[in-house]
Write an enzyme that holds these catalytic residues in place. Structure first.
Site, PDB file in Angstrom:
ATOM      1  N   PHE A   1       0.799  -1.169   0.006  1.00 35.55           N
ATOM      2  CA  PHE A   1      -0.227  -0.096   0.081  1.00 35.55           C
ATOM      3  C   PHE A   1       0.782   1.273  -0.092  1.00 35.55           C
ATOM      4  O   PHE A   1       1.721   1.644   0.774  1.00 35.55           O
ATOM      5  CB  PHE A   1      -1.102   0.003   1.445  1.00 35.55           C
ATOM      6  CG  PHE A   1      -1.786   1.194   1.174  1.00 35.55           C
ATOM      7  CD1 PHE A   1      -2.984   1.263   0.387  1.00 35.55           C
ATOM      8  CD2 PHE A   1      -1.540   2.299   2.110  1.00 35.55           C
ATOM      9  CE1 PHE A   1      -3.944   2.417   0.311  1.00 35.55           C
ATOM     10  CE2 PHE A   1      -2.367   3.345   2.024  1.00 35.55           C
ATOM     11  CZ  PHE A   1      -3.422   3.263   1.166  1.00 35.55           C
TER      12      PHE A   1
ATOM     13  N   ASP B   1       9.008   2.609   1.669  1.00 40.50           N
ATOM     14  CA  ASP B   1       8.082   3.545   2.032  1.00 40.50           C
ATOM     15  C   ASP B   1       7.793   3.199   3.649  1.00 40.50           C
ATOM     16  O   ASP B   1       7.254   2.124   4.049  1.00 40.50           O
ATOM     17  CB  ASP B   1       6.676   2.978   1.399  1.00 40.50           C
ATOM     18  CG  ASP B   1       5.465   3.551   1.737  1.00 40.50           C
ATOM     19  OD1 ASP B   1       5.571   4.160   2.943  1.00 40.50           O
ATOM     20  OD2 ASP B   1       4.368   3.565   1.045  1.00 40.50           O
TER      21      ASP B   1
ATOM     22  N   LYS C   1       2.430   9.932   8.398  1.00 37.47           N
ATOM     23  CA  LYS C   1       1.833   9.456   9.671  1.00 37.47           C
ATOM     24  C   LYS C   1       2.341  10.171  10.888  1.00 37.47           C
ATOM     25  O   LYS C   1       1.965  11.114  11.349  1.00 37.47           O
ATOM     26  CB  LYS C   1       1.869   7.741   9.593  1.00 37.47           C
ATOM     27  CG  LYS C   1       0.840   7.414   8.458  1.00 37.47           C
ATOM     28  CD  LYS C   1       0.329   6.031   8.711  1.00 37.47           C
ATOM     29  CE  LYS C   1      -0.954   5.663   7.738  1.00 37.47           C
ATOM     30  NZ  LYS C   1      -0.772   5.020   6.574  1.00 37.47           N
TER      31      LYS C   1
HETATM   32  C1  LIG Z   1      -0.675   5.242   5.191  1.00 38.40           C
HETATM   33  C2  LIG Z   1       0.119   4.839   4.221  1.00 38.40           C
HETATM   34  C3  LIG Z   1       0.306   5.633   3.153  1.00 38.40           C
HETATM   35  C4  LIG Z   1      -0.562   6.776   2.636  1.00 38.40           C
HETATM   36  O1  LIG Z   1      -0.312   7.809   3.490  1.00 38.40           O
HETATM   37  P1  LIG Z   1      -1.496   8.876   3.488  1.00 38.40           P
HETATM   38  O2  LIG Z   1      -0.953   9.858   4.490  1.00 38.40           O
HETATM   39  O3  LIG Z   1      -2.869   8.236   3.655  1.00 38.40           O
HETATM   40  O4  LIG Z   1      -1.747   9.509   2.121  1.00 38.40           O
HETATM   41  C5  LIG Z   1       1.405   5.271   2.304  1.00 38.40           C
HETATM   42  N1  LIG Z   1       2.378   4.150   2.295  1.00 38.40           N
HETATM   43  C6  LIG Z   1       2.163   3.396   3.616  1.00 38.40           C
HETATM   44  C7  LIG Z   1       3.052   2.266   3.938  1.00 38.40           C
HETATM   45  C8  LIG Z   1       0.902   3.678   4.271  1.00 38.40           C
HETATM   46  O5  LIG Z   1       0.837   2.930   5.495  1.00 38.40           O
END
Ligand SMILES: *Cc1c(COP(=O)(O)O)cnc(C)c1O
Length: 406
Positions: free
Chosen positions: A139, A224, A253
């Site tokens: 994701f 990521d 986050k």
């Molecule tokens: C939550 C998340 C995202 C997206 O972040 P947003 O602030 O919702 O755009 C991208 N990568 C990972 C691994 C995430 O957990």
């Protein structure tokens, strides 16, 4: 002020229906406790989806925000500002990176990373070197590029045509990556622990192999760390514990502890491909967001908080194992610091959503990662007492669900 009572019903009246929030409306939080409009108390194991890294209403964060609020809120990137300069210095001092791009969310940080990977290959090799490899179930956010790189088809269904040159291979499968990677690959993108995909840590040998394959094919390795970053796994960033260094890292986050901010970190020679005017965002590096993120890093990047993550993880896992001995609900309990997943066993599979809805009635906030995994991403400074209280409530939830089913 409006006379309409501001309850869940209003959501359906006025909001685009892409979310389905809980019936209760939280109004106040303190540490890892939250209260709703009715005064009902919840223990917060969700942490706003790995965001409230220091819980709710943390005095240092409130202090940083209110102090900055009386100075200057916003300038745009036509000017720089003191909080963002301080934050840039901090992040480059604390990590492999020596250049930072600031934005407002995880998706935006990844969007910048993917665009940079293509641009860097374009600048240093040629336009044919544009392919991105990522992993199934991964994701990376909800923009068109990030849902395309993400490994969950359902998030791009109906949004075609989507960006091209992207492939998805099974996670933790070295042979599959060997097969897919080539000199046309500009980047391999991975989460060190797949979060939304079910709390699945990358195998150490896999991570090393990914780095080697990237080096062999002159591809950038993008980590990521939007969910794993800022102390979540027990080190400031998960890569620091894995014996591997990425070329680009994205973080969001927890970085703002509840104030929106995202960042992409990289090295100087790669950063050079995003020259003046090539990319940008109005709010990126906003003084309010940066001031809060400075306070988050000052508080989280300490030996006490980091050590606490490991001991709190042990308590979570212990309590989940005890619950499992009683009810036999979990097939597997996985954790990377305070990113915790409990995979449901039959006959509970597919019922994650129903379990967390019931848990809310018993006063504990949880998350799911797909229908089969209960997920917990609490504050890193949650107390032992709060963990035990929340776990008692989860236990009562399961007890109630079992007696209802009988
Ligand atoms: C939550 C998340 C995202 C997206 O972040 P947003 O602030 O919702 O755009 C991208 N990568 C990972 C691994 C995430 O957990």
């Amino acid at each position: 002020m409006t006379d309409t009572p501001l309850n869940r019903a209003v959501f359906d009246q006025v909001m685009v229906p892409n979310y389905n929030p809980a019936a209760c409306v939280p109004v106040r939080g303190e540490g890892s406790r939250v209260w709703d409009q009715e005064g009902r108390e919840y223990i917060d194991f969700a942490g706003g989806i790995a965001v409230n890294v220091l819980g709710h209403n943390h005095p240092k964060l409130v202090g940083a925000l209110t102090e900055q609020a009386s100075k200057i809120w916003h300038l745009s990137n036509v000017y720089t500002n003191e909080p963002v300069l301080e934050l840039g210095l901090k992040l480059t001092n604390l990590t492999f990176a020596d250049r930072v791009f600031f934005c407002n969310s995880g998706a935006e940080a990844n969007e910048a990373a993917f665009k940079l990977a293509r641009k860097y290959a374009f600048d240093t090799v040629d336009e044919e070197k544009n392919e991105v490899i990522s992993f199934q179930q991964s994701f990376h956010g909800r923009t068109l590029f990030t849902v395309s790189v993400g490994g969950q088809k359902k998030y791009r269904e109906g949004f075609a045509p989507v960006p091209e040159g992207i492939s998805h291979v099974p996670f933790n499968d070295i042979e599959a990556l060997k097969e897919a990677i080539s000199d046309k690959t500009c980047a391999v993108v991975m989460e060190p622990v797949q979060g939304e995909g079910g709390v699945i840590p990358a195998d150490p040998a896999f991570v090393k192999a990914v780095r080697e394959l990237c080096d062999q094919h002159n591809a950038l390795l993008i980590f990521d760390e939007v969910q794993t970053g800022v102390g979540r796994t027990g080190s400031l960033y998960a890569y620091m514990d894995m014996g591997v260094t990425p070329d680009i890292l994205t973080t969001a986050k927890s970085l703002g502890g509840g104030f929106p901010i995202g960042a992409m970190l990289t090295r100087k020679e790669i950063a050079g491909s995003l020259g003046i005017g090539t990319h940008g965002t109005t709010y990126g590096g906003n003084p309010l967001a940066s001031a809060v993120a400075n306070a988050v890093l000052d508080t989280v990047a300490t030996p006490e908080v980091m050590a606490g993550v490991k001991s709190k993880e042990s308590l979570f896992v212990q309590r989940l194992e005890d619950i499992n001995k009683r009810f036999n609900v979990f097939r597997d309990i996985r954790s990377a610091g305070l990113l915790i997943g409990a995979e449901l066993e039959e006959p509970w599979r597919g019922k994650g959503g129903a379990i967390i809805a019931k848990a809310r009635e018993f006063g504990v906030m949880l998350l799911i990662a797909g229908p089969n995994v209960l997920r917990m991403t609490p504050s890193l400074v949650i107390t032992e007492e709060e963990i035990n209280l929340g776990m008692d409530r989860l236990e009562q939830t399961l007890e109630a669900l079992i007696s209802e089913a009988e």
